[in-house]
Design an enzyme around this catalytic site. Structure first.
Site, PDB file in Angstrom:
ATOM      1  N   MET A   1       3.280   2.503   5.319  1.00 40.88           N
ATOM      2  CA  MET A   1       3.113   1.513   4.268  1.00 40.88           C
ATOM      3  C   MET A   1       2.839   0.146   4.882  1.00 40.88           C
ATOM      4  O   MET A   1       3.405  -0.197   5.926  1.00 40.88           O
ATOM      5  CB  MET A   1       4.401   1.463   3.435  1.00 40.88           C
ATOM      6  CG  MET A   1       4.339   0.561   2.235  1.00 40.88           C
ATOM      7  SD  MET A   1       5.939   0.474   1.365  1.00 40.88           S
ATOM      8  CE  MET A   1       6.140   2.154   0.826  1.00 40.88           C
ATOM      9  N   CYS A   2       1.958  -0.620   4.238  1.00 42.60           N
ATOM     10  CA  CYS A   2       1.706  -1.977   4.705  1.00 42.60           C
ATOM     11  C   CYS A   2       1.725  -2.930   3.510  1.00 42.60           C
ATOM     12  O   CYS A   2       1.766  -2.501   2.361  1.00 42.60           O
ATOM     13  CB  CYS A   2       0.380  -2.071   5.452  1.00 42.60           C
ATOM     14  SG  CYS A   2      -1.093  -1.907   4.440  1.00 42.60           S
ATOM     15  N   THR A   3       1.725  -4.212   3.810  1.00 47.09           N
ATOM     16  CA  THR A   3       1.651  -5.209   2.745  1.00 47.09           C
ATOM     17  C   THR A   3       0.246  -5.787   2.717  1.00 47.09           C
ATOM     18  O   THR A   3      -0.415  -5.916   3.751  1.00 47.09           O
ATOM     19  CB  THR A   3       2.655  -6.357   2.936  1.00 47.09           C
ATOM     20  OG1 THR A   3       2.404  -6.977   4.191  1.00 47.09           O
ATOM     21  CG2 THR A   3       4.075  -5.859   2.887  1.00 47.09           C
TER      22      THR A   3
ATOM     23  N   THR B   1      -1.104  -6.555   6.402  1.00 46.07           N
ATOM     24  CA  THR B   1      -0.259  -6.515   7.593  1.00 46.07           C
ATOM     25  C   THR B   1       0.306  -5.107   7.691  1.00 46.07           C
ATOM     26  O   THR B   1       0.899  -4.607   6.743  1.00 46.07           O
ATOM     27  CB  THR B   1       0.878  -7.546   7.488  1.00 46.07           C
ATOM     28  OG1 THR B   1       0.306  -8.838   7.287  1.00 46.07           O
ATOM     29  CG2 THR B   1       1.732  -7.549   8.754  1.00 46.07           C
TER      30      THR B   1
ATOM     31  N   SER C   1       0.870  -1.177   0.000  1.00 46.31           N
ATOM     32  CA  SER C   1       0.000   0.000   0.000  1.00 46.31           C
ATOM     33  C   SER C   1       0.906   1.225   0.000  1.00 46.31           C
ATOM     34  O   SER C   1       1.561   1.513   0.993  1.00 46.31           O
ATOM     35  CB  SER C   1      -0.899   0.019   1.231  1.00 46.31           C
ATOM     36  OG  SER C   1      -1.776  -1.071   1.199  1.00 46.31           O
TER      37      SER C   1
END
Length: 185
Positions: free
Chosen positions: A59-61, A77, A40
Site C-alpha cells: 500500500m502507498c499514499t 509515496t 492505494s
C-alpha cells in the site's frame, strides 16, 4: 470447427477491447472534491512490470492536488526496500471532465486515465490504458481515504478489473506496510 472456434475467440476479443475503449468517467466529476490524500488499496494490471513486481508491492499514499490550469499533480509515496520513494506525475486534463493524459518521461508510455467511480470521501476507482511501442496494457487502481475499505468496495474493484479483461492473477489487494509517521503509510 477450428474456423468457428477462432471466429468466436475473435468476437470475444473484440468485445473485450470494445469494453475497455469505452470506459465511462464519473458523471459530473468534481476535481476539487477528488483532491487530497488517498491510500492505494488495490492495483490490477496485465502489464509485464506488474507481473514482475507484484510480489513486492505494498500500500502507498497518493496526494492529488489541482493546478491553476485544471491539471492534477499526483504524488505517490511507496515503500522500496528499506526506504520510501516518491513519484510525481502531472495528469493533463482533457476535454472530458474526469479524464486525463500522462506521458512517462522515463519510459515514453502514454496513459489515458479515467476516474471511473468515486464518492470523493471514501473511495475512487481509476482505470488507465497504457500505450507504448504499439502495445497496450490496462491498469486499475482502487483508492481509499483510509487504510481500510469495505468488502463491497473491494469486490467492486475486482469485478470492474475483470470487466476490463484482467484475470484473477492480475488483481492485487495491496498489503499494508506497517510504516506510519512521516511516510504517511
Amino acid at each position: 470447427m477450428q474456423a468457428t472456434l477462432l471466429s468466436i475467440l475473435g468476437l470475444a476479443l473484440l468485445g473485450a477491447l470494445h469494453v475497455r475503449g469505452d470506459i465511462a468517467v464519473q458523471a459530473d466529476f468534481q476535481e476539487e472534491q477528488f483532491t487530497g490524500k488517498w491510500y492505494s488499496i488495490g492495483l490490477a494490471s496485465n502489464s509485464n512490470w506488474f507481473k514482475d513486481k507484484k510480489h513486492l508491492m505494498k500500500m502507498c499514499t497518493t496526494v492529488v492536488s489541482a493546478t491553476a490550469d485544471g491539471n492534477l499533480e499526483v504524488t505517490s509515496t511507496y515503500p522500496k526496500a528499506d526506504r520510501c520513494e516518491t513519484k510525481n506525475q502531472l495528469y493533463i486534463k482533457t476535454e472530458q471532465a474526469g479524464r486525463f493524459s500522462y506521458t512517462s518521461p522515463r519510459w515514453g508510455s502514454k496513459h489515458d486515465i479515467r476516474i471511473v467511480e468515486t464518492n470523493y470521501d471514501e473511495y475512487a476507482l481509476v482505470a488507465t490504458q497504457i500505450s507504448k511501442n504499439g502495445g497496450t496494457s490496462t491498469m486499475v487502481l482502487l483508492y481509499s481515504r483510509t487504510k481500510e475499505l469495505s468488502p463491497a468496495r473491494l469486490e467492486r474493484f475486482t469485478q470492474f478489473s475483470k470487466e476490463q479483461g484482467l484475470a484473477d492473477e492480475d488483481i492485487l489487494i495491496l498489503p499494508k506496510t506497517g510504516k506510519s509517521r512521516e511516510e504517511g503509510l
